[in-house]
Design a protein around this motif. Structure first.
Motif, PDB file in Angstrom:
ATOM      1  N   LYS A  41       1.460  -1.183   0.349  1.00 45.32           N
ATOM      2  CA  LYS A  41      -0.050   0.153   0.489  1.00 45.32           C
ATOM      3  C   LYS A  41       0.948   1.646   0.127  1.00 45.32           C
ATOM      4  O   LYS A  41       2.299   1.333   0.674  1.00 45.32           O
ATOM      5  CB  LYS A  41      -0.666   0.023   1.084  1.00 45.32           C
ATOM      6  N   LYS A  42       0.974   2.524  -0.814  1.00 41.37           N
ATOM      7  CA  LYS A  42       0.992   3.466  -0.524  1.00 41.37           C
ATOM      8  C   LYS A  42       1.539   4.071   0.507  1.00 41.37           C
ATOM      9  O   LYS A  42       1.724   4.918   1.005  1.00 41.37           O
ATOM     10  CB  LYS A  42       0.532   4.432  -1.413  1.00 41.37           C
ATOM     11  N   ASN A  43      -0.440   4.449   1.339  1.00 42.36           N
ATOM     12  CA  ASN A  43      -0.280   5.051   2.763  1.00 42.36           C
ATOM     13  C   ASN A  43       0.434   3.651   3.760  1.00 42.36           C
ATOM     14  O   ASN A  43      -0.665   2.642   3.746  1.00 42.36           O
ATOM     15  CB  ASN A  43      -1.669   4.912   2.599  1.00 42.36           C
ATOM     16  N   ASN A  44       1.372   4.075   4.887  1.00 42.34           N
ATOM     17  CA  ASN A  44       1.462   3.138   5.141  1.00 42.34           C
ATOM     18  C   ASN A  44       0.380   3.083   6.785  1.00 42.34           C
ATOM     19  O   ASN A  44       0.849   2.220   7.313  1.00 42.34           O
ATOM     20  CB  ASN A  44       2.962   3.114   6.017  1.00 42.34           C
ATOM     21  N   ARG A  45      -0.205   4.288   6.886  1.00 41.55           N
ATOM     22  CA  ARG A  45      -0.956   4.599   8.315  1.00 41.55           C
ATOM     23  C   ARG A  45      -2.099   3.832   8.021  1.00 41.55           C
ATOM     24  O   ARG A  45      -2.810   3.557   6.966  1.00 41.55           O
ATOM     25  CB  ARG A  45      -1.198   5.960   8.793  1.00 41.55           C
ATOM     26  N   LEU A  46      -3.142   3.175   8.729  1.00 37.24           N
ATOM     27  CA  LEU A  46      -4.382   2.392   9.073  1.00 37.24           C
ATOM     28  C   LEU A  46      -4.923   4.060   9.004  1.00 37.24           C
ATOM     29  O   LEU A  46      -5.017   4.778   9.576  1.00 37.24           O
ATOM     30  CB  LEU A  46      -4.520   1.631   9.973  1.00 37.24           C
ATOM     31  N   THR A  47      -5.984   4.422   8.212  1.00 39.86           N
ATOM     32  CA  THR A  47      -7.267   4.696   8.017  1.00 39.86           C
ATOM     33  C   THR A  47      -8.206   4.209   9.161  1.00 39.86           C
ATOM     34  O   THR A  47      -8.708   3.073   9.324  1.00 39.86           O
ATOM     35  CB  THR A  47      -7.825   4.602   6.073  1.00 39.86           C
ATOM     36  N   LEU A  48      -9.104   5.430   9.822  1.00 37.85           N
ATOM     37  CA  LEU A  48     -10.443   5.156  10.153  1.00 37.85           C
ATOM     38  C   LEU A  48     -11.278   3.771  10.066  1.00 37.85           C
ATOM     39  O   LEU A  48     -11.775   2.895  10.192  1.00 37.85           O
ATOM     40  CB  LEU A  48     -11.580   6.593  10.201  1.00 37.85           C
ATOM     41  N   LYS A  49     -11.271   3.858   8.291  1.00 42.69           N
ATOM     42  CA  LYS A  49     -12.637   2.840   8.081  1.00 42.69           C
ATOM     43  C   LYS A  49     -11.938   1.365   8.014  1.00 42.69           C
ATOM     44  O   LYS A  49     -12.067   0.630   8.207  1.00 42.69           O
ATOM     45  CB  LYS A  49     -11.682   2.976   5.710  1.00 42.69           C
ATOM     46  N   GLU A  50     -10.425   0.997   7.880  1.00 48.38           N
ATOM     47  CA  GLU A  50      -9.324   0.248   7.445  1.00 48.38           C
ATOM     48  C   GLU A  50      -9.568  -0.017   9.676  1.00 48.38           C
ATOM     49  O   GLU A  50     -10.386  -1.524   9.385  1.00 48.38           O
ATOM     50  CB  GLU A  50      -7.959  -0.175   7.739  1.00 48.38           C
ATOM     51  N   ARG A  51      -9.620   0.890  10.193  1.00 48.06           N
ATOM     52  CA  ARG A  51      -9.934   0.503  11.709  1.00 48.06           C
ATOM     53  C   ARG A  51     -11.164   0.025  12.315  1.00 48.06           C
ATOM     54  O   ARG A  51     -11.094  -0.884  13.568  1.00 48.06           O
ATOM     55  CB  ARG A  51      -9.232   1.543  13.062  1.00 48.06           C
ATOM     56  N   ILE A  52     -12.716   0.778  11.719  1.00 50.49           N
ATOM     57  CA  ILE A  52     -13.585   0.230  11.979  1.00 50.49           C
ATOM     58  C   ILE A  52     -13.374  -1.095  11.859  1.00 50.49           C
ATOM     59  O   ILE A  52     -14.660  -1.958  12.258  1.00 50.49           O
ATOM     60  CB  ILE A  52     -14.375   0.837  10.743  1.00 50.49           C
TER      61      ILE A  52
END
Length: 86
Positions: free
Chosen positions: A4-15
């Motif tokens: 993935k380009k973005n290494n940080r987890l998104t809110l959607k992924e955390r949900i």
């Protein structure tokens, strides 16, 4: 596995992590579902779930991740590292 380009987890992924944990899915299954590394999911869950009584909270995890990121960006290296202060 596609990186993935973005290494940080998104809110959607955390949900999604919280939902799948409530369904008693394994961390490996969650990682495959989100197309993330198993170690990323393990680190995220272990950071917030210390005991059996603890539950993973999306809101708490996302708020703290944003707070950590903002504080990390505001610290200067000169005040942190002794070698740079000289």
């Amino acid at each position: 596995m596609v990186r993935k380009k973005n290494n940080r987890l998104t809110l959607k992924e955390r949900i999604q992590i919280e939902t799948l944990l409530k369904e008693n899915k394994s961390k490996s299954y969650i990682a495959k579902t989100l197309n993330r590394s198993r170690s990323t999911i393990t680190r995220e869950v272990n950071k917030w779930v210390q005991t059996e009584k603890d539950k993973y909270s999306t809101e708490l995890a996302n708020w703290n991740a944003k707070d950590d990121y903002l504080n990390k960006r505001n610290t200067d290296k000169i005040s942190i590292h002794k070698k740079l202060r000289v």
